[in-house]
Design an enzyme around this catalytic site. Structure first.
Site, PDB file in Angstrom:
ATOM      1  N   GLN A 132       0.923  -1.135  -0.124  1.00  0.00           N
ATOM      2  CA  GLN A 132       0.066   0.047   0.193  1.00  0.00           C
ATOM      3  C   GLN A 132       0.797   1.146   0.007  1.00  0.00           C
ATOM      4  O   GLN A 132       1.912   1.168   1.027  1.00  0.00           O
ATOM      5  CB  GLN A 132      -0.809  -0.138   1.242  1.00  0.00           C
ATOM      6  CG  GLN A 132      -1.681   1.073   1.336  1.00  0.00           C
ATOM      7  CD  GLN A 132      -1.471   1.586   2.905  1.00  0.00           C
ATOM      8  OE1 GLN A 132      -0.727   1.972   3.207  1.00  0.00           O
ATOM      9  NE2 GLN A 132      -2.737   1.871   3.817  1.00  0.00           N
ATOM     10  N   GLY A 133       0.526   2.212  -0.781  1.00  0.00           N
ATOM     11  CA  GLY A 133       1.520   3.495  -1.014  1.00  0.00           C
ATOM     12  C   GLY A 133       0.402   4.737  -0.461  1.00  0.00           C
ATOM     13  O   GLY A 133      -0.191   5.190  -1.480  1.00  0.00           O
ATOM     14  N   SER A 135       1.029   6.618   2.980  1.00  0.00           N
ATOM     15  CA  SER A 135       1.802   7.647   3.655  1.00  0.00           C
ATOM     16  C   SER A 135       3.103   8.142   2.690  1.00  0.00           C
ATOM     17  O   SER A 135       3.702   7.253   2.048  1.00  0.00           O
ATOM     18  CB  SER A 135       2.440   6.946   5.097  1.00  0.00           C
ATOM     19  OG  SER A 135       1.529   6.603   6.049  1.00  0.00           O
ATOM     20  N   GLU A 251     -10.245  -2.035   5.912  1.00  0.00           N
ATOM     21  CA  GLU A 251      -9.173  -2.295   6.713  1.00  0.00           C
ATOM     22  C   GLU A 251      -9.832  -2.538   8.425  1.00  0.00           C
ATOM     23  O   GLU A 251      -9.597  -3.452   9.089  1.00  0.00           O
ATOM     24  CB  GLU A 251      -8.179  -1.178   7.020  1.00  0.00           C
ATOM     25  CG  GLU A 251      -7.041  -1.471   7.946  1.00  0.00           C
ATOM     26  CD  GLU A 251      -6.095  -0.378   8.361  1.00  0.00           C
ATOM     27  OE1 GLU A 251      -6.609   0.740   7.747  1.00  0.00           O
ATOM     28  OE2 GLU A 251      -4.994  -0.615   8.809  1.00  0.00           O
TER      29      GLU A 251
END
Lengths: 402, 374
Positions: A132-133, A135, A251
């Protein structure tokens, strides 16, 4: 197998129970990570990748996903039964967390048919690892300010910038990327887009980050004129924030569609209780110390709180005043509990609390200290506890923005 | 692994919660709560009659004795909403008196009293003495054979809720070397036996009851074989209902403070925007939700041997922690106004202190839990 016949469900649950009893390896000969964020060595990675593949092959992961996409087409009750069996036999975690818990449900909900056919089977079988990108080095809590640029060029987006805290970054084949397609948008949120991005293309470079535990677990990902196919765009250009927020709901478990299993082993007060019986104070079990007993009871009450609050979500009549209260509080509750209970466990180990993973005299191979240090990944990642306070204060309690 | 209790919620609880939410809000606006502080009995007779008419007093009394035939599980939502609105009546005292008679009364006593308590006669419990001991089996007041089938009582009971209104008082006594329970009626007591006490929670009423000089018939003694069990049951029932009242109070004091934080400005900014105010309020809120989950787990598991005790002690312990914290912060976050009698924060803080003082505070229950769990 029909998915409504309770007899079928019972048979499935029984078979799952037998399968996990048979197939869970209690001790692979090295320390397994407690969460998918803690995978630090190739040995751990390959073990867990094989494990998830095996569970999927046996029919106990993705059981409720459609058959066409690598699932079994059963109802959620079947998957839940399999997950319970996995837990009962202390099965290792599922590795491909971003895939099975975030990307998968997102694709099932709003992905195109082509997306589903291309990605879902690889997700659930653990063949294609996802990361996951969200931050960035300069935008940790302030996700909406993400600056990684995506510029449309023909059938591709050209990416430049950097993402940080990429879990499984160096193993991942794909990333769900939150990036800026329109820097001139009036609201910073409106300039964002959400793109399924290949990791194994020129211009993508991952650099391992060494964690406070001394291990390598995350990477920083650099994009230098890397090209992502434009058909990986989820939603429309400019809708990235909306899609990202939806992803966070998967999530948190506020939306369904996850493939099943679990991606972390929660901290458990019962294990700490057992530790307190083994450790010594003044020649007696630490658990005889009245101060430690009082603290231990606080943790027992608290772990019971977490469990009861989870169960209370299923009782609408007890959630009428602030329906989003429990869902939005659960991350704060459970991650802060994990941090504190592990710190308490370290203190229980007395002088041997001075050891760390690697020394033969460390209590339980140093797992308590490592778990405490790793616990910060949860109190910081996914929105720090401080940001969680703001979210609850503003979105649940109606307090003005800070 | 020890079973700690599960949460559950039945239809009757849901119905009673709905009705109680509206009734208590309407019958107990804050102006009326404050007006009643200056009244003698601390409650409004008309509201008490309505509570009786609603059948709430009989909820946990078997149908055979004129009750509804449910249990304390269903009483919890009622008391929670009373606590939320600071609605004071002898409801809890009366419910606990009925529980005591159910758990330890003779058949004749149950026949005589339960139908009355189910329909509007008030009752209460006289268990506390000068020792201040939360252990209800520590009893110094005595009953001694006075001949002619009479027992002579001696000693003083303290902190007896609503004693002036009660038609019957369940009194703990030392009799033949063991703790015993007896039913004392106002007529059994000498003139002037009751003294109204000054207590921290001004919305309630409590009295010292001087038993010395009173005599009762032997038939007023409750079943001596069941006295120990009855005391244990009373202790847990009182803590369950206290936890309910405290959860309601916590919710209300958080809401009260939120209102202020959303409207009061300092340095050009609403004070609720300051994280030094916001974050502790969130802390209180999150802990409140946990306490409420524990409350409804205790309500659901109350009748289960062993588990009921664990769940109830947990519920009282966490309710004490969060009610104390939330009401303490409520005073602080109201600033100068919080220091005044006019600010409602004090009503809740005083009530939290009261509940901590009765039937055991968080530390006490945690000690008991340690012995049960560790």
């Amino acid at each position: 197998m029909s998915d409504t016949d309770p007899k079928d469900l019972a048979a499935y649950a029984e078979a799952a129970d037998a399968w996990f009893r048979e197939n869970v390896v209690a001790d692979p000969g090295f320390m397994l990570p407690l969460t998918f964020m803690e995978v630090g060595t190739d040995q751990q990675f390959h073990f867990l990748q094989d494990w998830q593949h095996k569970v999927w092959e046996a029919g106990y992961l993705g059981a409720a996903w459609p058959k066409a996409y690598g699932g079994r087409g059963l109802s959620q009750a079947f998957q839940n039964a399999a997950t319970r069996a996995m837990r009962r036999h202390n099965g290792p975690i599922m590795l491909n967390a971003i895939g099975i818990n975030w990307t998968g449900p997102l694709l099932l909900d709003i992905g195109s048919e082509a997306h589903k056919l291309k990605y879902l089977k690889g997700i659930v079988s653990a063949e294609d690892i996802w990361c996951q990108g969200f931050s960035e080095p300069e935008n940790g809590s302030d996700l909406g300010n993400a600056q990684t640029r995506a510029v449309r060029d023909g059938d591709d987006y050209v990416l430049n910038g950097s993402k940080i805290w990429t879990t499984l970054g160096r193993y991942a084949k794909y990333m769900i990327l939150l990036c800026r397609t329109d820097p001139s948008a009036a609201r910073k949120y409106d300039g964002l887009s959400f793109i399924l991005t290949p990791m194994t293309v020129p211009g993508v470079r991952t650099v391992p980050i060494r964690k406070l535990t001394g291990e390598h677990g995350f990477t920083q990902t650099f994009f230098t004129d890397a090209r992502a196919p434009a058909d990986g765009l989820m939603g429309k250009e400019g809708e990235g924030w909306k899609v990202a927020m939806r992803t966070l709901e998967y999530e948190r478990g506020a939306r369904g569609g996850q493939a099943g299993g679990y991606v972390s082993v929660p901290s458990d007060a019962w294990d700490v209780l057992e530790l307190a019986r083994r450790m010594q104070r003044g020649g007696a079990p630490a658990l005889a110390d009245p101060v430690l007993r009082d603290q231990m009871v606080d943790f027992m009450i608290e772990i019971q709180s977490l469990s009861l609050c989870r169960d209370r979500l299923a009782i609408p009549a007890l959630n009428t005043d602030r329906p989003m209260g429990l869902p939005l509080s659960s991350k704060l509750m459970s991650t802060e509990f994990g941090r504190r209970v592990n710190a308490f466990a370290v203190s229980l180990t007395g002088a041997r609390g001075g050891y760390y993973v690697g020394d033969g005299n460390a209590v339980d191979d140093g797992v308590w200290t490592r778990a405490y240090l790793n616990a910060f990944s949860a109190t910081i990642g996914g929105g720090t506890s401080q940001i969680q306070h703001n979210i609850i204060g503003e979105h649940v309690l109606g307090l003005p923005k800070s | 692994m020890q079973e700690l209790g599960r949460i559950g919620f039945n239809e009757a609880q849901g119905d009673l919660l709905d009705v109680a939410t509206v009734f208590c809000r309407e019958q107990s606006p804050i102006a009326r709560v404050r007006a009643l502080i200056d009244s003698e009995t601390g409650h409004e007779p008309a509201v008490w009659s309505q509570i009786a008419e609603l059948g709430w007093l009989g909820v946990a009394i078997p149908e055979a004795f004129g009750g509804v035939g449910l249990s304390l599980t269903e009483v919890v939502p009622l008391v929670e909403q009373m606590g939320r609105n600071l609605l004071s009546t002898p409801f809890v005292s009366t419910t606990l008196a009925a529980q005591a008679i159910l758990a330890g009364g003779t058949e004749a006593q149950q026949q005589a009293w339960l139908p009355k308590l189910a329909t509007g006669a008030a009752g209460t419990l006289a268990l506390v003495e000068a020792s201040g001991d939360w252990d209800l089996t520590h009893v110094d007041c005595t009953a001694q054979d006075a001949g002619g089938g009479r027992l002579a009582l001696a000693g003083q009971k303290l902190l007896v809720s609503d004693a002036a209104t009660a038609a019957v008082i369940v009194v703990s006594l030392r009799f033949e070397g063991r703790p015993a329970l007896a039913l004392v009626e106002p007529g059994d007591l000498p003139i002037g036996a009751l003294r109204r006490e000054t207590i921290i929670d001004e919305t309630r009423r409590a009295y010292a009851v001087d038993l010395t000089g009173a005599t009762i018939g032997r038939e007023a003694l409750m079943d001596p074989e069941r006295a120990a069990d009855a005391l244990a049951h009373i202790h847990l029932a009182a803590n369950l209902l206290a936890a309910a009242e405290m959860c309601g109070g916590t919710q209300a004091v958080i809401d009260y403070t939120l209102d202020y934080a959303r409207t009061r400005k300092q340095f050009g900014q609403l004070i609720g925007a300051y994280q030094a105010v916001k974050h502790p309020l969130v802390e209180a809120y999150v802990r409140y939700e946990q306490a409420r989950s524990h409350l409804y787990a205790a309500a659901h598991s109350f009748a289960e041997q062993g588990t009921g005790e664990i769940a109830t002690r947990m519920a009282k312990a966490i309710a004490d922690q969060v009610f104390s914290y939330a009401s303490d912060r409520a005073i602080q976050f109201h600033g100068g106004f919080g220091f005044t009698y006019d600010c409602d924060a004090q009503l809740y803080r005083r009530r939290a202190i009261w509940h901590a003082s009765q039937y055991g505070d968080a530390g006490y229950h945690k000690k008991k839990l340690a012995d049960l769990l560790l």
